[in-house]
Design a protein around this motif. Structure first.
Motif, mmCIF file in Angstrom:
data_model
loop_
_atom_site.group_PDB
_atom_site.id
_atom_site.type_symbol
_atom_site.label_atom_id
_atom_site.label_comp_id
_atom_site.label_asym_id
_atom_site.label_seq_id
_atom_site.Cartn_x
_atom_site.Cartn_y
_atom_site.Cartn_z
ATOM 1 N N ASN A 187 0.834 -1.206 0.000
ATOM 2 C CA ASN A 187 0.000 0.000 0.000
ATOM 3 C C ASN A 187 0.868 1.254 0.000
ATOM 4 O OD1 ASN A 187 -1.855 -2.043 1.774
ATOM 5 N ND2 ASN A 187 -3.121 -0.614 0.616
ATOM 6 N N PHE A 188 0.263 2.360 -0.443
ATOM 7 C CA PHE A 188 0.888 3.660 -0.210
ATOM 8 C C PHE A 188 0.734 3.970 1.287
ATOM 9 C CE2 PHE A 188 0.277 4.053 -4.761
ATOM 10 C CZ PHE A 188 1.402 4.768 -5.159
ATOM 11 N N ILE A 189 1.852 4.102 1.965
ATOM 12 C CA ILE A 189 1.843 4.303 3.418
ATOM 13 C C ILE A 189 2.685 5.525 3.764
ATOM 14 C CG2 ILE A 189 2.425 3.293 5.662
ATOM 15 C CD1 ILE A 189 2.131 0.543 4.390
ATOM 16 N N LYS A 190 2.189 6.313 4.711
ATOM 17 C CA LYS A 190 2.933 7.469 5.206
ATOM 18 C C LYS A 190 2.801 7.515 6.730
ATOM 19 C CE LYS A 190 3.502 12.435 4.403
ATOM 20 N NZ LYS A 190 2.979 13.620 3.654
ATOM 21 N N LYS A 191 3.942 7.430 7.410
ATOM 22 C CA LYS A 191 3.984 7.429 8.870
ATOM 23 C C LYS A 191 3.101 6.327 9.447
ATOM 24 C CE LYS A 191 5.069 12.350 9.251
ATOM 25 N NZ LYS A 191 4.673 13.675 9.820
ATOM 26 N N LYS A 208 0.577 4.978 8.323
ATOM 27 C CA LYS A 208 -0.838 5.090 8.020
ATOM 28 C C LYS A 208 -1.033 5.035 6.515
ATOM 29 C CE LYS A 208 -2.131 7.784 12.110
ATOM 30 N NZ LYS A 208 -2.772 9.035 12.597
ATOM 31 N N ASN A 240 -1.922 6.052 2.929
ATOM 32 C CA ASN A 240 -1.843 7.344 2.253
ATOM 33 C C ASN A 240 -2.847 7.338 1.114
ATOM 34 O OD1 ASN A 240 -1.060 9.839 1.451
ATOM 35 N ND2 ASN A 240 0.994 9.252 0.770
ATOM 36 N N ASN A 249 -5.551 8.836 -1.933
ATOM 37 C CA ASN A 249 -5.610 9.830 -3.006
ATOM 38 C C ASN A 249 -6.834 10.719 -2.793
ATOM 39 O OD1 ASN A 249 -7.838 8.372 -3.884
ATOM 40 N ND2 ASN A 249 -6.753 7.358 -5.550
ATOM 41 N N SER A 267 -6.517 4.186 -0.895
ATOM 42 C CA SER A 267 -5.090 3.895 -0.802
ATOM 43 C C SER A 267 -4.805 2.761 -1.770
ATOM 44 C CB SER A 267 -4.697 3.492 0.619
ATOM 45 O OG SER A 267 -3.333 3.099 0.638
ATOM 46 N N LYS A 291 -0.646 7.327 -6.890
ATOM 47 C CA LYS A 291 -1.726 7.115 -5.930
ATOM 48 C C LYS A 291 -3.094 7.066 -6.600
ATOM 49 C CE LYS A 291 -0.713 10.455 -3.006
ATOM 50 N NZ LYS A 291 -0.822 11.277 -1.768
#
Length: 638
Positions: free
Chosen positions: A232-236, A238, A240, A242, A247, A272
């Motif tokens: 998955n697109f993950i940031k911190k 969590k 992320n 679009n 996600s 994304k």
């Protein structure tokens, strides 16, 4: 997991007091909570004699997405009964797959013939059906068994690594508090196991690879150092999302060092706005194949390819594999073994659900007709994640077929020996120039004229294939505007020594014709007749063999016959004699098997079209008169 192409919704609609039943059901559907959506949609449908098209569509899709094909078939059938051919090809594909999964194969086939009116598409489907029908009558090429390391959750996407196997699994109960909405299973992780040791307990792959969400479908370089996998697109820690609150999935590249993943990076084509997954490396490591639902594709998900540098970085834009491979349905899980592409699809003709297909990678980015691998590799449910062990007829697949241990299970397949008995290869050449011919179609048929294999020669005119044991195969070499060559080979029960360097020569059509006064004729020496005779001479038969060759090798060619005499004798008599000669020639060609409809006319012109000075009263030698006693073969269609 395989159905969603790893698309995960994270923004949920807020419920209001005044929210209607259908709005609540739609929210469940949009959040991939299909079981909850089904309950509400079913309640709505029961309250109305004629549910709305939206409710019928959502019920069909919800059942399809949770693999309940029997119920999906009922609702897609309702949709088809209302909309007919306006149902849309994507819905039609899902209806056909649901029918086959429900063992209603004949009804599914009738539906395909009824829906597809495009002759090219229908021909493709019928060729695939004919091939699948033919292999279903032969002994299966493989044996298959469920692997003991499968869990009650989803296990799939195997990849060879070192002396073992890496695969994706939702078995980790540590993540049970955070479930994937689609199937209510834990998020996926990658595991390593040794499939040859039944007591080997699968363990997490690499010490630091696990993320909070999905990690799945991995491709590993031949040296075991570089990996490409789906996350998955993950940031911190969590998801992320679009702009639409989704996600999506991306393909990451990393390096393995000391059982850890380092140098992690996202590939350049990720976005994304769409998902990319299911990476697969070509045998030489120069190309990366993957699945995506990016804009501009043909269907729900397509297979793409990019070029890689020596260091494994992407150096080209994604290239869609085109309509031979991709359909309006789902094409997923590519795997490349030498010059063979394997993938799963529900848009090509199959047994039901996703089926595994094989296609030869041809020159100039083209692919041969994808052919179904048949049972037991495929079933009436979803079959996917095909890989083959190096230099072996064995490998692994994943399937949710009946009788498994869990949701998706991994199976090992092994080639049943002997199946193939003779490797046969060689080159095709231009019979006139002796230069190699590329893109010559090489089609192999069995004794019942059913297609077994289909490929094209490369830039060197090279072809290579393997023939089955105890069989008579007809190999047809064909190229547009060239003659056709057929070779028949019979194999025995046991494998034979390979047959290499077989040469085939095809004659170009243009070399067989000559143009005179803007008229195309078959290029033969004049068909001479004895003086005052109309019967075919042995010398004429030699030349007529050339005419027969053209007519046999190029079945669309039509001709007209024009016969002539010399000037000796009365004009009226010569006209009648030449007409007899023309019709005698036509009778000869028909006797040799040429359809009379391909000879537009057969007429004589007497001495009206002399080729030299030898008209009435002019003294000429016998040889000079002979030149005028001839028949020409004018091409009127080709």
């Amino acid at each position: 997991m395989k159905k969603s192409l790893f698309i995960l919704s994270i923004l949920f609609a807020s419920l209001s007091v005044a929210q209607s039943k259908e709005e609540r059901a739609n929210d469940f559907f949009d959040d991939f909570k299909f079981s909850e959506a089904i309950k509400v949609y079913t309640s709505i449908a029961s309250e109305k004699k004629k549910p709305s098209l939206d409710v019928i569509q959502h019920l069909a899709d919800s059942y399809f997405n949770i693999n309940d094909y029997q119920n999906a078939e009922q609702w897609y059938s309702k949709l088809y009964a209302i909309k007919g051919k306006q149902i849309g090809e994507s819905n039609l594909i899902k209806l056909v797959q649901s029918l086959k999964a429900s063992m209603q194969v004949e009804k599914a086939d009738e539906l395909l013939k009824e829906y597809y009116t495009n002759p090219t598409k229908l021909k493709m489907i019928m060729l695939q059906k004919a091939y699948l029908d033919s292999i279903s009558k032969t002994k299966p090429k493989y044996t298959i068994k469920n692997m003991p390391f499968n869990s009650q959750k989803s296990d799939f996407a195997p990849a060879m690594y070192s002396r073992g196997l890496v695969f994706a699994s939702a078995r980790d109960t540590a993540k049970s508090s955070k479930l994937y909405p689609w199937n209510k299973q834990p998020y996926l992780d990658l595991y390593f196991t040794n499939p040859k040791q039944e007591d080997f307990v699968p363990e997490k792959f690499l010490e630091n690879m696990e993320s909070t969400f999905h990690d799945a479908t991995i491709a590993i370089s031949n040296d075991g150092r570089t990996v490409y996998f789906t996350r998955n697109f993950i940031k911190k820690n969590k998801l992320n999302a679009n702009a639409d609150g989704l996600s999506n999935m991306q393909i990451l590249k990393g390096t393995i060092a000391d059982n850890k993943l380092i140098n992690l990076m996202s590939l350049s084509f990720n976005s994304k706005n769409y998902s990319c997954g299911h990476p697969a490396l070509s045998a030489d490591g120069k190309s990366l194949y993957f699945t995506s639902n990016m804009d501009g594709g043909y269907g729900d998900s397509d297979i793409y390819v990019v070029e890689l540098s020596a260091s494994g970085d992407v150096v080209s834009k994604p290239e869609n594999l085109g309509p031979t491979i991709n359909t309006r349905g789902r094409e997923m899980f590519p795997f490349v073994d030498k010059e063979e592409l394997y993938f799963s699809s529900d848009g090509h003709y199959g047994l039901g659900g996703l089926d595994i297909f094989a296609s030869k990678i041809l020159p100039k980015g083209e692919y041969s007709l994808p052919l179904n691998m048949g049972e037991p590799i495929n079933s009436n449910m979803d079959d996917f994640s095909f890989i083959r062990e190096m230099a072996s007829t064995s490998g692994y697949i994943a399937s949710n077929r009946y009788g498994g241990m869990g949701d998706d299970d991994i199976y090992h397949f092994e080639g049943a020996k002997p199946i193939n008995c003779l490797e046969y290869s060689g080159n095709v050449y231009n019979d006139i120039t002796k230069e190699p011919l590329e893109r010559v179609t090489v089609a192999i048929y069995d004794e019942d004229d059913k297609l077994l294999q289909n490929s094209k020669t490369d830039a060197n005119g090279y072809y290579n294939f393997v023939l089955p044991c105890n069989n008579t195969s007809k190999i047809v070499f064909a190229k547009d505007k060239y003659s056709k060559k057929t070779v028949t080979i019979t194999t025995k029960e046991n494998p034979e020594e390979p047959s290499f360097n077989n040469k085939v020569y095809l004659t170009p059509f243009e070399s067989l014709i000559v143009k005179e006064d803007n008229v195309e004729k078959i290029n033969v020496e004049p068909i001479y007749f004895d003086y005052d005779k109309s019967n075919i001479t042995p010398r004429a038969e030699i030349e007529l063999e050339k005419v027969l060759f053209v007519l046999r090798e190029f079945p669309d060619t039509k001709i007209k016959i024009e016969s002539h005499t010399d000037s000796r004798g009365k004009d009226a008599y010569n006209l009648e004699l030449s007409d007899d000669r023309a019709k005698s020639t036509r009778r000869y060609l028909v006797f040799k098997g040429i359809d009379i409809d391909r000879i537009e006319s057969a007429n004589g012109f007497g001495e009206l079209r002399l080729k030299n000075k030898c008209s009435n009263g002019v003294k000429c030698s016998e040889q000079e008169h002979l030149i005028n006693r001839r028949s020409d073969f004018i091409i009127v269609a080709k």
